[in-house]
Design a protein around this motif. Structure first.
Motif, PDB file in Angstrom:
ATOM      1  N   MET A   1      71.961 104.462 118.678  1.00 56.55           N
ATOM      2  CA  MET A   1      70.738 105.535 118.599  1.00 56.55           C
ATOM      3  C   MET A   1      70.693 106.258 119.817  1.00 56.55           C
ATOM      4  SD  MET A   1      67.938 103.315 116.733  1.00 56.55           S
ATOM      5  CE  MET A   1      66.594 104.673 117.047  1.00 56.55           C
ATOM      6  N   ARG A   2      71.371 106.078 120.978  1.00 54.74           N
ATOM      7  CA  ARG A   2      71.050 106.902 121.999  1.00 54.74           C
ATOM      8  C   ARG A   2      71.872 108.393 122.115  1.00 54.74           C
ATOM      9  NH1 ARG A   2      71.693 101.898 126.366  1.00 54.74           N
ATOM     10  NH2 ARG A   2      70.239 100.674 125.541  1.00 54.74           N
ATOM     11  N   LEU A   3      72.747 108.460 120.959  1.00 51.28           N
ATOM     12  CA  LEU A   3      73.247 109.448 120.727  1.00 51.28           C
ATOM     13  C   LEU A   3      72.454 110.652 120.374  1.00 51.28           C
ATOM     14  CD1 LEU A   3      76.223 108.288 118.435  1.00 51.28           C
ATOM     15  CD2 LEU A   3      76.623 109.271 120.682  1.00 51.28           C
ATOM     16  N   LEU A   4      71.249 110.385 119.861  1.00 46.34           N
ATOM     17  CA  LEU A   4      70.245 111.212 119.506  1.00 46.34           C
ATOM     18  C   LEU A   4      69.309 111.649 120.831  1.00 46.34           C
ATOM     19  CD1 LEU A   4      68.985 109.419 116.073  1.00 46.34           C
ATOM     20  CD2 LEU A   4      70.736 111.390 116.496  1.00 46.34           C
ATOM     21  N   ASN A   5      68.805 112.815 120.840  1.00 48.54           N
ATOM     22  CA  ASN A   5      67.661 113.056 121.648  1.00 48.54           C
ATOM     23  C   ASN A   5      66.249 112.756 121.398  1.00 48.54           C
ATOM     24  OD1 ASN A   5      66.425 116.362 123.203  1.00 48.54           O
ATOM     25  ND2 ASN A   5      67.139 114.547 124.089  1.00 48.54           N
ATOM     26  N   ILE A   6      66.148 111.455 121.940  1.00 51.57           N
ATOM     27  CA  ILE A   6      65.106 110.686 121.354  1.00 51.57           C
ATOM     28  C   ILE A   6      63.971 110.349 122.775  1.00 51.57           C
ATOM     29  CG2 ILE A   6      64.190 108.164 120.559  1.00 51.57           C
ATOM     30  CD1 ILE A   6      66.592 108.083 119.193  1.00 51.57           C
TER      31      ILE A   6
ATOM     32  N   LEU B   1      58.397 117.338 128.047  1.00 55.23           N
ATOM     33  CA  LEU B   1      59.404 118.573 128.148  1.00 55.23           C
ATOM     34  C   LEU B   1      59.681 118.685 129.662  1.00 55.23           C
ATOM     35  CD1 LEU B   1      56.888 120.629 126.242  1.00 55.23           C
ATOM     36  CD2 LEU B   1      59.113 120.123 125.305  1.00 55.23           C
ATOM     37  N   THR B   2      59.141 118.148 130.622  1.00 53.37           N
ATOM     38  CA  THR B   2      59.612 118.191 132.070  1.00 53.37           C
ATOM     39  C   THR B   2      60.952 117.384 132.046  1.00 53.37           C
ATOM     40  OG1 THR B   2      57.520 118.565 132.932  1.00 53.37           O
ATOM     41  CG2 THR B   2      59.284 117.729 134.261  1.00 53.37           C
ATOM     42  N   LEU B   3      60.990 116.105 131.573  1.00 52.10           N
ATOM     43  CA  LEU B   3      62.167 115.517 131.817  1.00 52.10           C
ATOM     44  C   LEU B   3      63.226 115.822 130.769  1.00 52.10           C
ATOM     45  CD1 LEU B   3      60.243 111.823 131.476  1.00 52.10           C
ATOM     46  CD2 LEU B   3      61.224 112.997 133.548  1.00 52.10           C
ATOM     47  N   ASN B   4      62.938 116.296 129.645  1.00 54.18           N
ATOM     48  CA  ASN B   4      64.037 116.584 128.942  1.00 54.18           C
ATOM     49  C   ASN B   4      64.312 118.110 128.838  1.00 54.18           C
ATOM     50  OD1 ASN B   4      65.640 115.577 126.468  1.00 54.18           O
ATOM     51  ND2 ASN B   4      64.365 117.019 125.417  1.00 54.18           N
ATOM     52  N   GLU B   5      63.585 119.083 129.348  1.00 54.97           N
ATOM     53  CA  GLU B   5      63.724 120.584 129.328  1.00 54.97           C
ATOM     54  C   GLU B   5      63.865 121.116 128.216  1.00 54.97           C
ATOM     55  OE1 GLU B   5      67.084 120.714 131.854  1.00 54.97           O
ATOM     56  OE2 GLU B   5      66.082 120.320 133.756  1.00 54.97           O
ATOM     57  N   LYS B   6      63.534 120.462 127.095  1.00 54.57           N
ATOM     58  CA  LYS B   6      63.347 120.886 125.672  1.00 54.57           C
ATOM     59  C   LYS B   6      62.735 120.036 124.939  1.00 54.57           C
ATOM     60  CE  LYS B   6      67.798 119.030 124.580  1.00 54.57           C
ATOM     61  NZ  LYS B   6      69.232 119.406 123.954  1.00 54.57           N
ATOM     62  N   GLN B   7      62.294 120.376 123.640  1.00 55.25           N
ATOM     63  CA  GLN B   7      61.589 119.488 122.667  1.00 55.25           C
ATOM     64  C   GLN B   7      62.696 118.401 122.187  1.00 55.25           C
ATOM     65  OE1 GLN B   7      58.884 121.207 119.856  1.00 55.25           O
ATOM     66  NE2 GLN B   7      59.395 119.831 118.494  1.00 55.25           N
ATOM     67  N   PRO B   8      62.524 117.371 122.044  1.00 50.07           N
ATOM     68  CA  PRO B   8      63.365 116.432 121.809  1.00 50.07           C
ATOM     69  C   PRO B   8      63.254 116.359 119.993  1.00 50.07           C
ATOM     70  CG  PRO B   8      61.354 115.190 122.362  1.00 50.07           C
ATOM     71  CD  PRO B   8      61.449 116.842 122.915  1.00 50.07           C
ATOM     72  N   LYS B   9      64.259 115.743 119.628  1.00 49.45           N
ATOM     73  CA  LYS B   9      64.489 115.493 118.163  1.00 49.45           C
ATOM     74  C   LYS B   9      63.170 114.879 117.515  1.00 49.45           C
ATOM     75  CE  LYS B   9      68.226 118.094 117.818  1.00 49.45           C
ATOM     76  NZ  LYS B   9      68.205 119.579 117.069  1.00 49.45           N
TER      77      LYS B   9
ATOM     78  N   SER C   1      51.469 105.289 130.336  1.00 44.22           N
ATOM     79  CA  SER C   1      52.237 105.482 129.392  1.00 44.22           C
ATOM     80  C   SER C   1      53.650 105.776 129.817  1.00 44.22           C
ATOM     81  CB  SER C   1      51.734 106.732 128.803  1.00 44.22           C
ATOM     82  OG  SER C   1      50.696 106.577 128.037  1.00 44.22           O
ATOM     83  N   ASP C   2      54.628 104.838 129.451  1.00 42.07           N
ATOM     84  CA  ASP C   2      56.023 104.784 129.985  1.00 42.07           C
ATOM     85  C   ASP C   2      57.004 105.521 129.203  1.00 42.07           C
ATOM     86  OD1 ASP C   2      54.794 103.035 131.922  1.00 42.07           O
ATOM     87  OD2 ASP C   2      55.644 101.354 130.802  1.00 42.07           O
ATOM     88  N   ILE C   3      57.813 106.544 129.603  1.00 41.36           N
ATOM     89  CA  ILE C   3      58.619 107.199 128.807  1.00 41.36           C
ATOM     90  C   ILE C   3      59.972 107.254 129.217  1.00 41.36           C
ATOM     91  CG2 ILE C   3      59.019 109.877 128.436  1.00 41.36           C
ATOM     92  CD1 ILE C   3      56.183 110.314 129.296  1.00 41.36           C
ATOM     93  N   ALA C   4      60.809 107.050 128.173  1.00 42.23           N
ATOM     94  CA  ALA C   4      62.282 107.173 128.385  1.00 42.23           C
ATOM     95  C   ALA C   4      63.119 108.109 127.436  1.00 42.23           C
ATOM     96  CB  ALA C   4      63.223 105.801 128.143  1.00 42.23           C
ATOM     97  N   VAL C   5      64.180 108.811 128.012  1.00 41.50           N
ATOM     98  CA  VAL C   5      64.796 109.897 127.133  1.00 41.50           C
ATOM     99  C   VAL C   5      66.178 109.672 126.905  1.00 41.50           C
ATOM    100  CG1 VAL C   5      64.849 112.361 126.684  1.00 41.50           C
ATOM    101  CG2 VAL C   5      62.830 111.560 127.992  1.00 41.50           C
ATOM    102  N   THR C   6      66.667 109.756 125.888  1.00 39.06           N
ATOM    103  CA  THR C   6      68.184 109.706 125.716  1.00 39.06           C
ATOM    104  C   THR C   6      68.799 110.935 125.024  1.00 39.06           C
ATOM    105  OG1 THR C   6      67.975 108.679 123.601  1.00 39.06           O
ATOM    106  CG2 THR C   6      67.812 107.095 125.200  1.00 39.06           C
ATOM    107  N   GLU C   7      70.161 110.987 125.159  1.00 45.94           N
ATOM    108  CA  GLU C   7      70.775 112.165 124.361  1.00 45.94           C
ATOM    109  C   GLU C   7      72.433 111.813 124.631  1.00 45.94           C
ATOM    110  OE1 GLU C   7      70.383 117.047 123.911  1.00 45.94           O
ATOM    111  OE2 GLU C   7      70.475 116.119 125.689  1.00 45.94           O
ATOM    112  N   ARG C   8      73.177 111.907 123.529  1.00 45.17           N
ATOM    113  CA  ARG C   8      74.555 112.022 123.616  1.00 45.17           C
ATOM    114  C   ARG C   8      75.148 110.799 124.176  1.00 45.17           C
ATOM    115  NH1 ARG C   8      75.727 118.181 125.845  1.00 45.17           N
ATOM    116  NH2 ARG C   8      74.752 119.238 124.265  1.00 45.17           N
ATOM    117  N   GLY C   9      74.524 109.782 123.803  1.00 45.41           N
ATOM    118  CA  GLY C   9      74.742 108.343 124.015  1.00 45.41           C
ATOM    119  C   GLY C   9      74.426 107.944 125.753  1.00 45.41           C
ATOM    120  N   ARG C  10      73.781 108.629 126.416  1.00 48.50           N
ATOM    121  CA  ARG C  10      73.334 108.295 127.500  1.00 48.50           C
ATOM    122  C   ARG C  10      71.763 108.476 127.785  1.00 48.50           C
ATOM    123  NH1 ARG C  10      73.230 112.831 131.538  1.00 48.50           N
ATOM    124  NH2 ARG C  10      73.774 114.901 130.211  1.00 48.50           N
TER     125      ARG C  10
END
Length: 311
Positions: free
Chosen positions: A201-206, A303-311, A216-225
């Motif tokens: 699921m980490r392929l998605l920008n989540i 938005l600060t962590l991901n630099e864009k709106q996630p999917k 409130s704890d946050i983690a961001v994934t994209e393209r498998g990483r």
């Protein structure tokens, strides 16, 4: 052999006994106890004795039911002053890549991250967890470099997470009071990520958001990483405090209103001994602005962590 996992939260403590069977974790038993007083704020321990007492309740319950003595613990940390550092390291390598090669790179990366944060902040921080975002082999990205054959180099990028010395040492004091030896430690959003978002699921920008009582704890994934970890010191307690101010009740009764308003109208006595009635409509009016504010701060951090709106 059973492993004891401990989650020391702002409002409650949860303990889990589990063991690895094949490639799956089997849950043997669990127990939960709430802090009698506000011994923690924003995910940080403020009253060591109070938190220790709550942890002991959980341990005693699990020991009594399972006929065991709990001596070691795996736990996770949170806190308002989370710092993260992303570091890329590489090394010359020819031949088959071993696990020791990767471990050496990880240690070098953690040392570099620690030096960077010490030079910038001039304070003592402890590394409480890290994740490798991606690997490279001869300059090309690869999912797993172990047992691959390198022609000239290997590399990796990791995200190291740090919390102030006081946060870590207060946790150690609680564990010492409970006669527990720390086996492993990580950061709460790291633990949440590995439990809730499978690798595929980490392929998605989540963006994963774990809204607790104090943080409130946050983690961001994209393209498998894994892209980033973050945390804001705003969560459920903000809502409770707003109810306390609106209806003139203490924190315990404010928490009771928050938890039970879904059942309908609540009748309660305020701090002046006046009976008040809280309807779902009054509840919504009291907390809506605060909910929007907390949600907005979470969105801003994503938005600060991901630099864009996630999917």
């Amino acid at each position: 052999m059973a492993v004891f996992g401990l989650d020391i939260g702002t409002r409650k403590v949860a303990g889990v006994l589990g063991e690895l069977r094949g490639d799956r974790v089997h849950i043997i038993d669990c127990a939960v106890a709430e802090h009698e007083k506000r011994a923690m704020l924003d995910g940080q321990i403020h009253n060591i004795a109070g938190v220790s007492a709550t942890v002991k309740k959980v341990i005693n319950e699990l020991e009594a039911r399972n006929g065991i003595k709990i001596k070691e613990v795996t736990t996770a940390l949170a806190g308002r002053s989370l710092h993260t550092e992303t570091v890329k390291v590489s090394a010359d390598k020819k031949g088959e890549v071993s696990e020791e090669d990767i471990l050496d790179l990880e240690i070098r990366g953690l040392k570099a991250a620690h030096e960077r944060i010490r030079e910038r902040d001039k304070k003592d921080f402890y590394c409480v967890g890290y994740s490798v975002s991606d690997y490279s082999l001869d300059g090309m990205p690869i999912k797993d470099a172990v047992q691959q054959t390198a022609k000239d180099s290997i590399g990796l990028r990791l995200i190291a997470t740090f919390l102030p010395k006081i946060v870590f040492e207060s946790m150690l004091s609680v564990l010492k009071n409970c006669s527990l030896k720390l086996r492993r430690i990580t950061l709460e959003p790291i633990a949440a990520l590995y439990v809730t978002i499978p690798e595929d699921m980490r392929l998605l920008n989540i963006a994963l958001v774990d809204v607790g009582a104090g943080t409130s704890d946050i983690a961001v994934t994209e393209r498998g990483r894994i892209l980033a970890y973050g945390m804001i010191p705003k969560a459920g307690d903000e809502i409770t405090e707003e109810l306390c101010n609106e209806f003139l009740v203490d924190f315990k009764n404010g928490e009771m209103i928050k938890r039970n308003i879904g059942s309908g109208v609540i009748k309660i006595v305020d701090i002046f001994n006046n009976e008040i009635t809280v309807t779902p409509q009054l509840f919504e009016k009291a907390v809506l602005e605060k909910i929007d504010k907390v949600a907005g701060e979470i969105a801003d951090e994503i938005l600060t962590l991901n630099e864009k709106q996630p999917k």
